[in-house]
Scaffold this active site. Structure first.
Site, PDB file in Angstrom:
ATOM      1  N   TYR A  36      11.721   0.222  57.146  1.00 14.19           N
ATOM      2  CA  TYR A  36      11.024  -0.938  56.581  1.00 14.19           C
ATOM      3  C   TYR A  36      11.134  -2.091  57.580  1.00 14.19           C
ATOM      4  CZ  TYR A  36       8.996  -3.721  52.842  1.00 14.19           C
ATOM      5  OH  TYR A  36       8.160  -4.507  52.101  1.00 14.19           O
ATOM      6  N   LYS A  91      -2.490  20.866  39.717  1.00 14.23           N
ATOM      7  CA  LYS A  91      -3.201  21.151  40.960  1.00 14.23           C
ATOM      8  C   LYS A  91      -2.368  20.713  42.165  1.00 14.23           C
ATOM      9  CE  LYS A  91      -7.457  22.547  42.086  1.00 14.23           C
ATOM     10  NZ  LYS A  91      -8.485  23.240  41.326  1.00 14.23           N
ATOM     11  N   GLU A 133     -12.112  16.951  41.084  1.00 11.87           N
ATOM     12  CA  GLU A 133     -11.696  17.944  40.083  1.00 11.87           C
ATOM     13  C   GLU A 133     -12.199  17.543  38.705  1.00 11.87           C
ATOM     14  OE1 GLU A 133      -9.731  21.525  39.336  1.00 11.87           O
ATOM     15  OE2 GLU A 133      -9.905  20.490  41.249  1.00 11.87           O
ATOM     16  N   ASP A 134     -12.748  18.512  37.987  1.00  8.39           N
ATOM     17  CA  ASP A 134     -13.069  18.333  36.562  1.00  8.39           C
ATOM     18  C   ASP A 134     -13.937  17.114  36.290  1.00  8.39           C
ATOM     19  OD1 ASP A 134     -11.586  20.593  36.178  1.00  8.39           O
ATOM     20  OD2 ASP A 134      -9.838  19.593  35.365  1.00  8.39           O
ATOM     21  N   ASP A 159     -14.279  22.678  41.557  1.00  8.59           N
ATOM     22  CA  ASP A 159     -14.944  23.404  40.485  1.00  8.59           C
ATOM     23  C   ASP A 159     -16.231  24.052  40.981  1.00  8.59           C
ATOM     24  OD1 ASP A 159     -13.055  22.526  38.515  1.00  8.59           O
ATOM     25  OD2 ASP A 159     -14.025  20.581  38.580  1.00  8.59           O
ATOM     26  N   GLY A 193     -24.162  25.289  35.451  1.00 10.76           N
ATOM     27  CA  GLY A 193     -23.486  24.031  35.703  1.00 10.76           C
ATOM     28  C   GLY A 193     -23.025  23.955  37.142  1.00 10.76           C
ATOM     29  N   ALA A 195     -20.317  25.048  38.731  1.00 13.05           N
ATOM     30  CA  ALA A 195     -19.826  26.295  39.330  1.00 13.05           C
ATOM     31  C   ALA A 195     -20.950  27.287  39.557  1.00 13.05           C
ATOM     32  CB  ALA A 195     -18.744  26.904  38.442  1.00 13.05           C
ATOM     33  N   ASN A 315      -9.558  33.520  40.911  1.00 10.15           N
ATOM     34  CA  ASN A 315      -8.851  32.255  40.703  1.00 10.15           C
ATOM     35  C   ASN A 315      -8.997  31.347  41.911  1.00 10.15           C
ATOM     36  OD1 ASN A 315      -6.718  30.251  40.430  1.00 10.15           O
ATOM     37  ND2 ASN A 315      -5.875  31.550  38.826  1.00 10.15           N
ATOM     38  N   ASN A 316      -9.325  30.071  41.670  1.00 12.81           N
ATOM     39  CA  ASN A 316      -9.499  29.100  42.755  1.00 12.81           C
ATOM     40  C   ASN A 316      -8.233  28.846  43.565  1.00 12.81           C
ATOM     41  OD1 ASN A 316     -11.931  28.868  41.439  1.00 12.81           O
ATOM     42  ND2 ASN A 316     -11.983  26.646  41.502  1.00 12.81           N
TER      43      ASN A 316
END
Length: 390
Positions: A36, A91, A133-134, A159, A193, A195, A315-316
């Site tokens: 610092y 995530k 995301e989402d 997504d 949509g 995806a 799976n992503n």
């Protein structure tokens, strides 16, 4: 205790799934003076002279923002930014556990596209990458497009593109197993949509030419589907024979079904109406469009779902940790379509020809070869494109 009760208990005990840990040891006045004031002024001034030095003197080089506005959280829908926080934290855990990438969750309380874009852009200097995301469709398309234009770091809507990459990887291996070429197979995509549209575009890039896309009203068809928006664009790119009708009509004589829609929409009769030995990727969660045992009983050759309790989990988590690891390693300015394709091929390539079988067309999420293979492929493609800064 069922999964939901266990998850509630665990989340309450954790009090959040992530924490901030200091990389700098501050155990003395000398340490404090370096970490610092007054020592911190030196890196500040270096970054002022050359902004790219932020990658050298801060955590920007390995830090991703995981951002939502809570409008399309998992299969739960528009539950709001606060309710989306457990998913964003999760995530971040996956980024760290699978690829060693640090990630920070940010939940933004707005549905206004202009405001969301500006908030994300204004904080982007703190990060080496943005993982959207989402965020519900169609807003997600506009948010990503505009951020990619504004930001000088990779912006990736998982997504859309994470799902597209892992589905493409699965079908690359499924086609190989069947001894056919991508152009030989007819595909029905259920779900138009974020995806579904992204999957369709990447499959077209991968050489799959015969694709029909369905939404809740039936088959998308140029001349019938309204021309404006993402659905209009996808109608122009697909359904070459201009078929019309329902999902059941679309599936007759098809080789592949890909579902990113709702559970229970596909019957055994619909599977039986497909060509011999069809491929079924039913990825609605938690209930697939058709349960694997029902699909197999109806004659399916290969079945994949989004669930961990069945073979071939699509799976992503196979995608985003390695994609960002590779992009950050070379300080890429973007994640392009060709980088997505390189990632899909890398995931598919983890499974050797000898290993490939109907129950194993996609690697296990815990296969530690995956993130490294994806990262290498993304790095190499970024360098080939010349969008690397390192």
């Amino acid at each position: 205790m069922d999964n939901g009760q266990y998850a509630l208990k665990a989340h309450k005990e954790w009090g959040g799934k992530i924490e901030v840990i200091s990389r700098a040891k501050v155990a003395s006045r000398e340490d404090l003076a370096v970490a610092y004031t007054p020592g911190v002024a030196a890196p500040c001034l270096e970054i002022q002279k050359n902004e790219s030095k932020a990658y050298d003197y801060t955590r920007k080089s390995n830090l991703v923002a995981v951002i939502t506005n809570g409008t399309a959280v998992l299969g739960l829908g528009d539950i709001g930014p606060s309710a989306g926080m457990p998913v964003m934290e999760g995530k971040c855990v996956l980024f760290k556990e699978f690829a060693g990438v640090d990630a920070f969750p940010l939940c933004v309380d707005t549905k206004d596209v202009d405001e969301l874009v500006q908030v994300i852009y204004k904080i982007s200097k703190s990060f080496g990458g943005i993982n959207l995301e989402d965020i519900g469709a169609p807003a997600c398309f506009e948010v990503e497009r505009r951020l990619k234009e504004l930001c000088d770091i990779p912006v990736f809507h998982d997504d859309q593109h994470g799902t597209a990459i892992v589905v493409t990887a699965a079908l690359i291996n499924a086609v190989k197993l069947k001894g056919q070429e991508p152009r030989d197979l007819s595909i029905v995509m259920n779900g138009a949509g974020a995806a579904g549209i992204s999957i369709t575009k990447l499959l077209l890039d991968a050489g799959f030419r015969d694709i029909i896309v369905c939404d809740s009203k039936g088959i998308l068809c140029q001349g019938i589907t309204p021309e404006e928006g993402a659905k209009g664009e996808i109608a122009r790119l697909t359904n070459r024979e201009k078929k019309t009708g329902s999902l059941a009509d679309a599936m007759k004589g098809a080789d592949v079904f890909v579902g990113v829609s709702k559970g229970g929409l596909v019957s055994q009769e619909m599977v039986r109406s497909m060509k011999t030995k069809p491929i079924i990727l039913a990825m609605a969660n938690p209930t697939p469009e058709i349960m694997p045992e029902e699909a197999l009983e109806a004659g399916a050759y290969i079945v994949g779902t989004g669930r961990s309790d069945f073979p071939n989990q699509i799976n992503n988590v196979l995608v985003f940790p390695g994609v960002f690891k590779g992009a950050l390693a070379v300080r890429a300015t973007d994640i392009t379509d060709s980088m997505k394709m390189a990632a899909a091929q890398a995931i598919a390539g983890v499974i050797s020809t000898d290993e490939l079988c109907p129950e194993y067309i996609i690697p296990d999420p815990f296969d530690d070869r995956v993130a490294q293979a994806v990262a290498r492929a993304v790095e190499e493609e970024a360098r080939r494109l010349g969008i690397n800064r390192l």
